[in-house]
Scaffold this motif. Structure first.
Motif, PDB file in Angstrom:
ATOM      1  N   TRP A  13      15.740 -26.952  -2.822  1.00 44.75           N
ATOM      2  CA  TRP A  13      14.538 -27.580  -3.387  1.00 44.75           C
ATOM      3  C   TRP A  13      14.698 -27.755  -4.894  1.00 44.75           C
ATOM      4  O   TRP A  13      14.499 -28.848  -5.433  1.00 44.75           O
ATOM      5  CB  TRP A  13      13.307 -26.726  -3.084  1.00 44.75           C
ATOM      6  CG  TRP A  13      12.058 -27.203  -3.782  1.00 44.75           C
ATOM      7  CD1 TRP A  13      11.724 -27.006  -5.093  1.00 44.75           C
ATOM      8  CD2 TRP A  13      10.991 -27.974  -3.211  1.00 44.75           C
ATOM      9  NE1 TRP A  13      10.516 -27.593  -5.380  1.00 44.75           N
ATOM     10  CE2 TRP A  13      10.051 -28.188  -4.249  1.00 44.75           C
ATOM     11  CE3 TRP A  13      10.742 -28.481  -1.942  1.00 44.75           C
ATOM     12  CZ2 TRP A  13       8.871 -28.910  -4.042  1.00 44.75           C
ATOM     13  CZ3 TRP A  13       9.568 -29.200  -1.737  1.00 44.75           C
ATOM     14  CH2 TRP A  13       8.647 -29.409  -2.780  1.00 44.75           C
ATOM     15  N   ARG A  70      10.725 -22.489  -6.852  1.00 44.49           N
ATOM     16  CA  ARG A  70      10.309 -23.769  -6.263  1.00 44.49           C
ATOM     17  C   ARG A  70       9.403 -24.517  -7.230  1.00 44.49           C
ATOM     18  O   ARG A  70       8.204 -24.708  -6.982  1.00 44.49           O
ATOM     19  CB  ARG A  70       9.600 -23.555  -4.931  1.00 44.49           C
ATOM     20  CG  ARG A  70      10.568 -23.191  -3.813  1.00 44.49           C
ATOM     21  CD  ARG A  70      10.045 -23.714  -2.492  1.00 44.49           C
ATOM     22  NE  ARG A  70      11.081 -23.667  -1.480  1.00 44.49           N
ATOM     23  CZ  ARG A  70      11.160 -24.495  -0.445  1.00 44.49           C
ATOM     24  NH1 ARG A  70      10.256 -25.433  -0.304  1.00 44.49           N
ATOM     25  NH2 ARG A  70      12.126 -24.397   0.430  1.00 44.49           N
ATOM     26  N   THR A  91       7.395 -27.352  -9.223  1.00 39.17           N
ATOM     27  CA  THR A  91       6.754 -28.586  -8.765  1.00 39.17           C
ATOM     28  C   THR A  91       6.968 -29.682  -9.793  1.00 39.17           C
ATOM     29  O   THR A  91       6.382 -29.625 -10.877  1.00 39.17           O
ATOM     30  CB  THR A  91       5.246 -28.367  -8.558  1.00 39.17           C
ATOM     31  OG1 THR A  91       5.040 -27.332  -7.599  1.00 39.17           O
ATOM     32  CG2 THR A  91       4.575 -29.645  -8.077  1.00 39.17           C
ATOM     33  N   ASP A  96      13.421 -30.912   2.065  1.00 40.20           N
ATOM     34  CA  ASP A  96      11.986 -30.621   1.896  1.00 40.20           C
ATOM     35  C   ASP A  96      11.463 -31.353   0.667  1.00 40.20           C
ATOM     36  O   ASP A  96      10.400 -31.990   0.695  1.00 40.20           O
ATOM     37  CB  ASP A  96      11.754 -29.118   1.720  1.00 40.20           C
ATOM     38  CG  ASP A  96      11.880 -28.323   2.999  1.00 40.20           C
ATOM     39  OD1 ASP A  96      11.895 -28.928   4.094  1.00 40.20           O
ATOM     40  OD2 ASP A  96      11.975 -27.074   2.903  1.00 40.20           O
ATOM     41  N   CYS A  97      12.207 -31.236  -0.432  1.00 37.57           N
ATOM     42  CA  CYS A  97      11.800 -31.870  -1.688  1.00 37.57           C
ATOM     43  C   CYS A  97      11.954 -33.389  -1.602  1.00 37.57           C
ATOM     44  O   CYS A  97      11.077 -34.133  -2.041  1.00 37.57           O
ATOM     45  CB  CYS A  97      12.638 -31.308  -2.833  1.00 37.57           C
ATOM     46  SG  CYS A  97      12.074 -31.782  -4.488  1.00 37.57           S
ATOM     47  N   VAL A 142      11.827 -35.404   1.007  1.00 38.53           N
ATOM     48  CA  VAL A 142      10.775 -35.999   1.838  1.00 38.53           C
ATOM     49  C   VAL A 142       9.443 -35.973   1.097  1.00 38.53           C
ATOM     50  O   VAL A 142       8.685 -36.953   1.113  1.00 38.53           O
ATOM     51  CB  VAL A 142      10.689 -35.271   3.190  1.00 38.53           C
ATOM     52  CG1 VAL A 142       9.452 -35.713   3.965  1.00 38.53           C
ATOM     53  CG2 VAL A 142      11.947 -35.536   4.011  1.00 38.53           C
ATOM     54  N   ARG A 143       9.150 -34.851   0.449  1.00 39.21           N
ATOM     55  CA  ARG A 143       7.875 -34.735  -0.266  1.00 39.21           C
ATOM     56  C   ARG A 143       7.713 -35.833  -1.320  1.00 39.21           C
ATOM     57  O   ARG A 143       6.612 -36.365  -1.521  1.00 39.21           O
ATOM     58  CB  ARG A 143       7.792 -33.349  -0.921  1.00 39.21           C
ATOM     59  CG  ARG A 143       6.702 -33.168  -1.960  1.00 39.21           C
ATOM     60  CD  ARG A 143       5.303 -33.278  -1.379  1.00 39.21           C
ATOM     61  NE  ARG A 143       4.290 -33.077  -2.390  1.00 39.21           N
ATOM     62  CZ  ARG A 143       3.862 -34.039  -3.225  1.00 39.21           C
ATOM     63  NH1 ARG A 143       4.359 -35.275  -3.144  1.00 39.21           N
ATOM     64  NH2 ARG A 143       2.926 -33.792  -4.120  1.00 39.21           N
ATOM     65  N   TYR A 144       8.808 -36.193  -1.996  1.00 38.55           N
ATOM     66  CA  TYR A 144       8.701 -37.151  -3.101  1.00 38.55           C
ATOM     67  C   TYR A 144       9.338 -38.509  -2.790  1.00 38.55           C
ATOM     68  O   TYR A 144       9.508 -39.325  -3.689  1.00 38.55           O
ATOM     69  CB  TYR A 144       9.299 -36.542  -4.375  1.00 38.55           C
ATOM     70  CG  TYR A 144       8.486 -35.363  -4.841  1.00 38.55           C
ATOM     71  CD1 TYR A 144       7.260 -35.542  -5.475  1.00 38.55           C
ATOM     72  CD2 TYR A 144       8.914 -34.055  -4.591  1.00 38.55           C
ATOM     73  CE1 TYR A 144       6.496 -34.457  -5.871  1.00 38.55           C
ATOM     74  CE2 TYR A 144       8.155 -32.966  -4.991  1.00 38.55           C
ATOM     75  CZ  TYR A 144       6.940 -33.177  -5.625  1.00 38.55           C
ATOM     76  OH  TYR A 144       6.177 -32.104  -6.015  1.00 38.55           O
TER      77      TYR A 144
END
Length: 340
Positions: A81, A204, A206, A124-125, A127-129
């Protein structure tokens, strides 16, 4: 040279006496995912993608090295991440929307369980962004991770470090200093009442992508805080040819004090700690109401901590008393400056 297939020489790794999948098998298994913004992605000699009409391409690159930027025993999923997040933070500081990234890991061996967990954290990161992994390169050696990230920003609307104006308010997002407290906790330099938020900020972070995009047209100058607030403020001052006056009473210390440290240490880690990946920016005083609305919309604290002054290079901290303002140490972190 960056090769799109994340490729090593076509040999097989041996681990714990067993012959494992080839590097290409590992890439296909762990680092090939469907792309959203890319015409041709992992698997060929180069990626192909198109920048939308009227947009500029923003590009940034960072390397994380074991023992320098993270502990060797850091959770691989957390490291995955963070490896991407720190680059997305740079794009956010320009007001850019992330689109693509390349990944170039250096690995001491091919531990599939470690690689699998790292890939899960990385994606994870991603997909999130909304980021497509479009290639990179893999080599054997001491553990390190290099990412190059690409984003889009409307032509002429990027927020640079050089746009600050005399009298601008200075603002910081989020909870600067928490990551530094997390590191100090792991090093047994402090004992925190509640280490959870500090460790989460360290492992992690943000990237403030939504905030960076929303600040286009509001912020005059901006930088992400990775090497300490005071040190990164010095960069804003340098590029904008201005000085700064900070208000000690306005610094957002509440989350740090709630973690279990006194006000003096909280102030120290907020100003000099690194790894925050918050946004430090300047804006006209007329934008205060707009920024208050934006903070509520984003559910993200935006704290006014001072102002730009005309005394170029001077960074002072006033405490609201009659005492003269204190000049801050603004060296920040530098890989090639001896510590101590």
């Amino acid at each position: 040279m960056v090769h799109n297939a994340l490729n090593l020489p076509a040999r097989r790794f041996a681990l714990h006496g067993c012959v494992m999948s080839s590097e290409f098998d590992l890439i296909r298994r762990y680092f090939t995912r469907p792309a959203r913004h890319t015409d041709l992605t992992v698997g060929d000699d180069a990626a192909l993608f198109r920048v939308a009409p009227g947009m500029q391409l923003a590009v940034t690159s960072d390397t994380l090295v074991a023992g320098t930027h993270f502990f060797h025993d850091t959770s691989p999923r957390d490291l995955g991440w963070k490896t991407l997040a720190v680059n997305l933070s740079d794009l956010a500081a320009m007001g850019a929307v992330p689109r693509w990234a390349t990944l170039a890991p250096t690995l001491p061996d091919a531990d599939e369980s470690w690689i699998s967990a790292f890939a899960e954290g990385f994606f994870d990161c991603a997909v999130r962004y909304g980021v497509d992994l479009v290639g990179g390169d893999t080599t054997r050696g001491p553990l390190a991770m290099t990412v190059t990230a690409f984003g889009e920003v409307p032509a002429g609307q990027a927020i640079t470090r050089a746009g600050g104006q005399p009298g601008d308010d200075l603002w910081i997002s989020g909870w600067p200093g928490l990551a530094a407290l997390g590191l100090m906790h792991l090093q047994n330099r402090v004992q925190l009442v509640d280490a959870g938020p500090a460790l989460a900020a360290l492992h992690r972070p943000t990237p403030r992508v939504e905030a960076g995009e929303a600040l286009r047209g509001i912020a005059h100058a901006m930088i992400d805080v990775s090497d300490g607030l005071a040190g990164d403020l010095a960069h804003l001052c340098e590029y904008s040819n201005l000085g700064a006056m900070l208000d000690a009473d306005a610094l957002p210390l509440a989350a740090l004090i709630a973690a279990g440290v006194d006000e003096s240490l909280a102030c120290h880690v907020l100003l000099e700690g690194g790894d925050d990946y918050e946004l430090l920016f300047s804006a006209s005083p007329e934008a205060r109401d707009t920024l208050a609305v934006l903070a509520r919309k984003l559910d993200l604290p935006l704290t006014r901590i001072g102002r730009f002054s005309t005394e170029a290079g001077s960074i002072l901290l006033a405490d609201g008393s009659n005492a003269p303002p204190q000049s801050l140490d603004v060296r920040g972190y530098d890989h090639f400056t001896p510590s101590g």
